[in-house]
Design a protein around this motif. Structure first.
Motif, short mmCIF file in Angstrom:
data_model
loop_
_atom_site.label_atom_id
_atom_site.label_comp_id
_atom_site.label_asym_id
_atom_site.label_seq_id
_atom_site.Cartn_x
_atom_site.Cartn_y
_atom_site.Cartn_z
N THR A 1 -8.82 6.15 -4.29
CA THR A 1 -8.15 4.92 -3.88
C THR A 1 -8.28 3.87 -4.98
O THR A 1 -9.36 3.63 -5.51
CB THR A 1 -8.76 4.39 -2.56
OG1 THR A 1 -8.57 5.40 -1.55
CG2 THR A 1 -8.08 3.11 -2.12
N ILE B 1 -12.99 2.47 -2.20
CA ILE B 1 -12.27 2.10 -3.41
C ILE B 1 -12.96 2.75 -4.61
O ILE B 1 -14.16 2.58 -4.82
CB ILE B 1 -12.23 0.57 -3.58
CG1 ILE B 1 -11.60 -0.10 -2.36
CG2 ILE B 1 -11.49 0.20 -4.86
CD1 ILE B 1 -10.16 0.24 -2.12
N PRO C 1 -11.83 6.24 3.32
CA PRO C 1 -11.74 6.23 1.86
C PRO C 1 -12.35 4.97 1.27
O PRO C 1 -12.10 3.87 1.75
CB PRO C 1 -10.23 6.29 1.60
CG PRO C 1 -9.63 6.80 2.87
CD PRO C 1 -10.51 6.32 3.97
N ARG D 1 -7.63 11.62 -1.32
CA ARG D 1 -7.21 11.08 -2.62
C ARG D 1 -8.11 9.92 -3.02
O ARG D 1 -8.62 9.19 -2.18
CB ARG D 1 -5.77 10.57 -2.55
CG ARG D 1 -4.71 11.65 -2.46
CD ARG D 1 -3.35 11.00 -2.31
NE ARG D 1 -2.28 11.99 -2.34
CZ ARG D 1 -1.01 11.72 -2.08
NH1 ARG D 1 -0.65 10.48 -1.72
NH2 ARG D 1 -0.09 12.67 -2.14
N GLN E 1 -8.50 -1.58 4.75
CA GLN E 1 -7.85 -0.39 4.19
C GLN E 1 -8.86 0.68 3.80
O GLN E 1 -8.52 1.86 3.73
CB GLN E 1 -7.03 -0.77 2.94
CG GLN E 1 -6.00 -1.84 3.18
CD GLN E 1 -5.08 -1.53 4.32
OE1 GLN E 1 -4.50 -0.44 4.37
NE2 GLN E 1 -4.92 -2.47 5.25
N ALA E 2 -10.08 0.28 3.52
CA ALA E 2 -11.11 1.24 3.09
C ALA E 2 -12.37 1.01 3.90
O ALA E 2 -13.38 0.50 3.40
CB ALA E 2 -11.40 1.07 1.60
N TRP F 1 -0.90 7.59 2.76
CA TRP F 1 -2.31 7.32 2.46
C TRP F 1 -3.15 8.50 2.94
O TRP F 1 -3.13 8.84 4.11
CB TRP F 1 -2.73 6.03 3.18
CG TRP F 1 -4.06 5.50 2.77
CD1 TRP F 1 -5.27 5.98 3.15
CD2 TRP F 1 -4.32 4.36 1.95
NE1 TRP F 1 -6.29 5.22 2.61
CE2 TRP F 1 -5.73 4.21 1.87
CE3 TRP F 1 -3.51 3.45 1.28
CZ2 TRP F 1 -6.33 3.19 1.13
CZ3 TRP F 1 -4.11 2.44 0.54
CH2 TRP F 1 -5.50 2.31 0.47
N ASN G 1 -4.22 6.87 -3.60
CA ASN G 1 -3.88 5.80 -2.67
C ASN G 1 -3.86 4.50 -3.44
O ASN G 1 -4.77 4.21 -4.22
CB ASN G 1 -4.94 5.70 -1.56
CG ASN G 1 -5.07 6.97 -0.75
OD1 ASN G 1 -4.09 7.62 -0.42
ND2 ASN G 1 -6.31 7.33 -0.43
N ARG H 1 0.84 -1.19 0.00
CA ARG H 1 0.00 0.00 0.00
C ARG H 1 0.88 1.25 0.00
O ARG H 1 2.06 1.21 0.31
CB ARG H 1 -0.92 0.01 1.22
CG ARG H 1 -0.18 0.11 2.55
CD ARG H 1 -1.12 -0.04 3.73
NE ARG H 1 -0.36 -0.26 4.96
CZ ARG H 1 -0.82 -0.88 6.03
NH1 ARG H 1 -2.06 -1.35 6.05
NH2 ARG H 1 -0.06 -1.05 7.09
N SER H 2 0.26 2.35 -0.33
CA SER H 2 0.95 3.64 -0.28
C SER H 2 1.35 3.96 1.16
O SER H 2 0.53 3.83 2.08
CB SER H 2 0.05 4.75 -0.80
OG SER H 2 -0.40 4.49 -2.11
#
Length: 323
Positions: free
Chosen positions: A87, A177, A175, A85, A169-170, A81, A121, A77-78
């Motif tokens: 994703t 996707i 954030p 931004r 992550q989301a 983050w 991201n 992953r970035s």
């Protein structure tokens, strides 16, 4: 593959009768390790990780009860983050035997992750089915296709752990996707081995389809976004040839919607491409058995798709902001 060759009955099971535990065990006993997930995926990933990326383990596949060992699952992953931004999710190796899905993802990580990390991201799951990668298999050791198991209470570890990773992550309050590209191949062995095995497992007659010679995309029938799909096809056409429809206007039995694009009901089928609510979603299908395509071209086609998708996403955001 353009013509149907007669196939003998699949060597496991009784035609017309779904497999039970004995048949699944017999199938698993025939599988052999043919390459190394550690040497071909994990080691190169760690050796070429861009400064803008961080790698993390999101789970382990534990198949010791089946005599198949434990496989760490890794994602990238970035590092930076940001909630403001868009994703991007990239998945590869849901079917482990589809080599460019994995190696194309790693090539994109090496070559292009850093420049895109300045604007979006990024979350990459490069090899969702490592046992399948090592044994060159479509299924997991339980004779389940992970790319039909992306649903609640999934029985496939590969699918369940990938979905949990993406959700972490989301989250709902963070954030979402925006874009998901899932990297696949269509191979001659789909018609000679994996299709017949599936039919035998399910107690059905094998329905043969010609394997398309060239690259194509599988869009989601619920979220087709035809202009997006066309932009990806145009980018890949600079790298390798695009598949032509058969005499019935189809690719692998699905009607052609536009050059190089078919639609599947991804959520209904439990496909990897259904695991998010992303507006922009597509599944690549590279043809590595073509006489006119090299492994390098197959990897490059995967890379070109991801880059074109991100470019399209960013251009759309600029256009919408200006509207």
């Amino acid at each position: 593959m353009t013509s149907q060759a007669p196939l003998p009955p699949y060597p496991i099971g009784t035609p017309g009768t779904p497999w039970g535990a004995a048949e699944r065990a017999a199938w698993l006993a025939n599988q052999r390790r043919q390459r190394s997930y550690e040497q071909e995926v994990l080691a190169p990933l760690r050796a070429t990780l861009p400064a803008q990326a961080e790698v993390f383990e999101y789970g382990q596949l534990d198949y010791r009860a089946l005599g198949q060992g434990v496989f760490p699952l890794v994602a990238v992953r970035s590092r930076d983050w940001r909630a403001d931004r868009p994703t991007v999710l990239v998945t590869g190796g849901v079917h482990g035997y589809e080599t460019s899905g994995v190696q194309g993802a790693l090539q994109w990580l090496r070559e292009d992750f850093a420049r895109h990390a300045e604007a979006v991201n990024l979350l990459l799951l490069p090899a969702i089915s490592p046992w399948g990668y090592e044994t060159i298999n479509r299924w997991n050791p339980e004779a389940l296709d992970p790319n039909r198991q992306f649903r609640a209470d999934s029985p496939a570890q590969e699918s369940a752990l990938a979905m949990a990773c993406v959700a972490a992550q989301a989250p709902r309050n963070g954030p979402q996707i925006d874009l998901h590209i899932d990297l696949h191949e269509t191979t001659d062995t789909d018609a000679s081995e994996f299709g017949p095995a599936k039919a035998a497992r399910d107690g059905l007659a094998f329905e043969w389809h010609a394997i398309p010679d060239g690259f194509y995309l599988v869009a989601d029938g619920e979220r087709p976004e035809p202009a997006f799909q066309a932009a990806l096809i145009a980018a890949v056409a600079q790298v390798t040839h695009i598949a032509k429809p058969d005499a019935d206007g189809c690719l692998i039995g699905a009607p052609l919607q536009q050059p190089g694009v078919i639609h599947y009901a991804k959520r209904e089928l439990g496909l990897c491409g259904s695991m998010t609510a992303a507006r922009w979603v597509s599944t690549t299908e590279v043809y590595p058995d073509s006489a006119t395509a090299s492994p390098a071209q197959c990897n490059a086609a995967q890379v070109a798709t991801i880059n074109a998708a991100i470019d399209y996403l960013l251009k759309e955001r600029v256009r919408q902001a200006a509207a």
